[in-house]
Design a protein around this motif. Structure first.
Motif, PDB file in Angstrom:
ATOM      1  N   GLU A  52       9.016  52.210 -32.722  1.00 13.02           N
ATOM      2  CA  GLU A  52       9.796  51.229 -33.463  1.00 13.02           C
ATOM      3  C   GLU A  52       9.445  51.329 -34.936  1.00 13.02           C
ATOM      4  OE1 GLU A  52       9.152  47.352 -31.817  1.00 13.02           O
ATOM      5  OE2 GLU A  52       9.959  47.922 -29.867  1.00 13.02           O
ATOM      6  N   LEU A  53      10.472  51.482 -35.763  1.00 14.80           N
ATOM      7  CA  LEU A  53      10.291  51.601 -37.205  1.00 14.80           C
ATOM      8  C   LEU A  53      11.121  50.530 -37.899  1.00 14.80           C
ATOM      9  CD1 LEU A  53      10.801  55.459 -37.376  1.00 14.80           C
ATOM     10  CD2 LEU A  53       8.617  54.266 -37.461  1.00 14.80           C
ATOM     11  N   LEU A  54      10.511  49.854 -38.856  1.00 20.60           N
ATOM     12  CA  LEU A  54      11.203  48.820 -39.611  1.00 20.60           C
ATOM     13  C   LEU A  54      11.926  49.458 -40.795  1.00 20.60           C
ATOM     14  CD1 LEU A  54      11.340  45.811 -39.066  1.00 20.60           C
ATOM     15  CD2 LEU A  54       9.540  45.486 -40.752  1.00 20.60           C
ATOM     16  N   TYR A  55      13.189  49.095 -40.964  1.00 16.39           N
ATOM     17  CA  TYR A  55      14.017  49.662 -42.036  1.00 16.39           C
ATOM     18  C   TYR A  55      14.722  48.502 -42.730  1.00 16.39           C
ATOM     19  CZ  TYR A  55      17.661  52.566 -44.195  1.00 16.39           C
ATOM     20  OH  TYR A  55      18.510  53.193 -45.081  1.00 16.39           O
ATOM     21  N   ARG A  56      14.657  48.481 -44.046  1.00 15.56           N
ATOM     22  CA  ARG A  56      15.258  47.370 -44.789  1.00 15.56           C
ATOM     23  C   ARG A  56      16.747  47.608 -44.989  1.00 15.56           C
ATOM     24  NH1 ARG A  56      13.568  42.894 -47.804  1.00 15.56           N
ATOM     25  NH2 ARG A  56      15.141  42.238 -49.279  1.00 15.56           N
ATOM     26  N   ALA A  57      17.516  46.950 -44.150  1.00 17.31           N
ATOM     27  CA  ALA A  57      18.982  46.990 -44.232  1.00 17.31           C
ATOM     28  C   ALA A  57      19.515  45.927 -43.287  1.00 17.31           C
ATOM     29  CB  ALA A  57      19.518  48.354 -43.832  1.00 17.31           C
ATOM     30  N   ALA A  58      20.641  45.351 -43.630  1.00 13.50           N
ATOM     31  CA  ALA A  58      21.306  44.421 -42.723  1.00 13.50           C
ATOM     32  C   ALA A  58      22.033  45.241 -41.666  1.00 13.50           C
ATOM     33  CB  ALA A  58      22.284  43.553 -43.489  1.00 13.50           C
ATOM     34  N   LEU A  59      22.066  44.740 -40.441  1.00 15.70           N
ATOM     35  CA  LEU A  59      22.704  45.466 -39.350  1.00 15.70           C
ATOM     36  C   LEU A  59      24.168  45.767 -39.656  1.00 15.70           C
ATOM     37  CD1 LEU A  59      22.147  46.629 -36.520  1.00 15.70           C
ATOM     38  CD2 LEU A  59      23.010  44.477 -35.599  1.00 15.70           C
ATOM     39  N   ASN A  60      24.894  44.800 -40.210  1.00 18.02           N
ATOM     40  CA  ASN A  60      26.312  45.022 -40.534  1.00 18.02           C
ATOM     41  C   ASN A  60      26.493  46.135 -41.557  1.00 18.02           C
ATOM     42  OD1 ASN A  60      27.405  43.118 -38.819  1.00 18.02           O
ATOM     43  ND2 ASN A  60      27.331  41.485 -40.338  1.00 18.02           N
ATOM     44  N   ASP A  61      25.647  46.156 -42.586  1.00 13.70           N
ATOM     45  CA  ASP A  61      25.746  47.195 -43.614  1.00 13.70           C
ATOM     46  C   ASP A  61      25.448  48.570 -43.030  1.00 13.70           C
ATOM     47  OD1 ASP A  61      26.327  45.206 -45.439  1.00 13.70           O
ATOM     48  OD2 ASP A  61      24.269  45.080 -46.196  1.00 13.70           O
ATOM     49  N   LEU A  62      24.427  48.641 -42.199  1.00 17.98           N
ATOM     50  CA  LEU A  62      24.064  49.916 -41.591  1.00 17.98           C
ATOM     51  C   LEU A  62      25.159  50.385 -40.632  1.00 17.98           C
ATOM     52  CD1 LEU A  62      21.930  52.101 -41.462  1.00 17.98           C
ATOM     53  CD2 LEU A  62      20.734  50.757 -39.729  1.00 17.98           C
ATOM     54  N   ALA A  63      25.726  49.472 -39.872  1.00 14.66           N
ATOM     55  CA  ALA A  63      26.794  49.826 -38.925  1.00 14.66           C
ATOM     56  C   ALA A  63      27.974  50.481 -39.634  1.00 14.66           C
ATOM     57  CB  ALA A  63      27.249  48.585 -38.168  1.00 14.66           C
ATOM     58  N   GLU A  64      28.299  50.010 -40.823  1.00 16.99           N
ATOM     59  CA  GLU A  64      29.413  50.582 -41.582  1.00 16.99           C
ATOM     60  C   GLU A  64      29.133  52.009 -42.037  1.00 16.99           C
ATOM     61  OE1 GLU A  64      30.373  48.035 -44.840  1.00 16.99           O
ATOM     62  OE2 GLU A  64      30.948  46.363 -43.536  1.00 16.99           O
ATOM     63  N   ARG A  65      27.868  52.367 -42.158  1.00 16.50           N
ATOM     64  CA  ARG A  65      27.502  53.686 -42.671  1.00 16.50           C
ATOM     65  C   ARG A  65      27.195  54.699 -41.569  1.00 16.50           C
ATOM     66  NH1 ARG A  65      22.962  52.890 -46.618  1.00 16.50           N
ATOM     67  NH2 ARG A  65      23.502  54.994 -47.247  1.00 16.50           N
ATOM     68  N   LEU A  66      27.172  54.244 -40.321  1.00 15.73           N
ATOM     69  CA  LEU A  66      26.903  55.138 -39.198  1.00 15.73           C
ATOM     70  C   LEU A  66      28.207  55.621 -38.574  1.00 15.73           C
ATOM     71  CD1 LEU A  66      24.018  53.129 -37.508  1.00 15.73           C
ATOM     72  CD2 LEU A  66      23.800  55.243 -38.834  1.00 15.73           C
ATOM     73  N   ASP A  67      28.150  56.767 -37.937  1.00 16.98           N
ATOM     74  CA  ASP A  67      29.321  57.358 -37.299  1.00 16.98           C
ATOM     75  C   ASP A  67      29.727  56.508 -36.085  1.00 16.98           C
ATOM     76  OD1 ASP A  67      31.238  58.899 -36.036  1.00 16.98           O
ATOM     77  OD2 ASP A  67      30.067  60.748 -36.117  1.00 16.98           O
TER      78      ASP A  67
END
Length: 135
Positions: A52-67
């Motif tokens: 498990e790795l902690l990453y600073r990003a909101a889930l919604n923002d990250l979802a928009e940038r993933l395939d």
């Protein structure tokens, strides 16, 4: 937003690596290696190969940038790499648990089940067995 040279809108923003800073080191995590992602406040927890790795990003923002062909939203607090799901186990009231290849589990809520069904191209609800009656 318009298409540029046959590239769908948003595709130019897709990421293939995440830069994770922790304990004085910087790690480059390939997105394809991420099994699932869980919301943790203003951070997300990346589940990668049992770690498990902690990453600073909101889930919604990250979802928009993933395939979206690879990652599907299964809960308001979770995204799952479709390639990492080994099975779905039914729970109560139309919910499921996605069993991930490393043994971890992510809940598939009724709200987001339709997105998973759409991505899989088939419903998750099992139809009752039909019986053939003798004439």
């Amino acid at each position: 937003m318009k298409m540029v040279a046959g590239v769908p809108p948003g595709a130019e923003r897709r990421i293939d690596r995440l830069v994770v800073k922790s304990g004085g080191t910087t790690r480059f995590i390939r997105v394809i290696d991420v099994d699932w992602i869980e919301a943790a406040g203003v951070y997300v927890t990346l589940h990668v190969g049992g770690k498990e790795l902690l990453y600073r990003a909101a889930l919604n923002d990250l979802a928009e940038r993933l395939d979206p062909r690879r990652f599907v939203r299964v809960h308001r607090s979770a995204l799952v790499n479709i390639e990492s799901i080994i099975q779905l186990e039914p729970m109560s009231h139309g919910e499921f648990e996605a069993v991930i290849k490393n043994g971890s589990r992510a809940r598939v809520s009724r709200t987001y089940r339709a997105l998973l069904e759409k991505r899989l191209g088939q419903p998750l609800v099992r139809l009752p067995a039909q019986t053939v009656s003798d004439p």
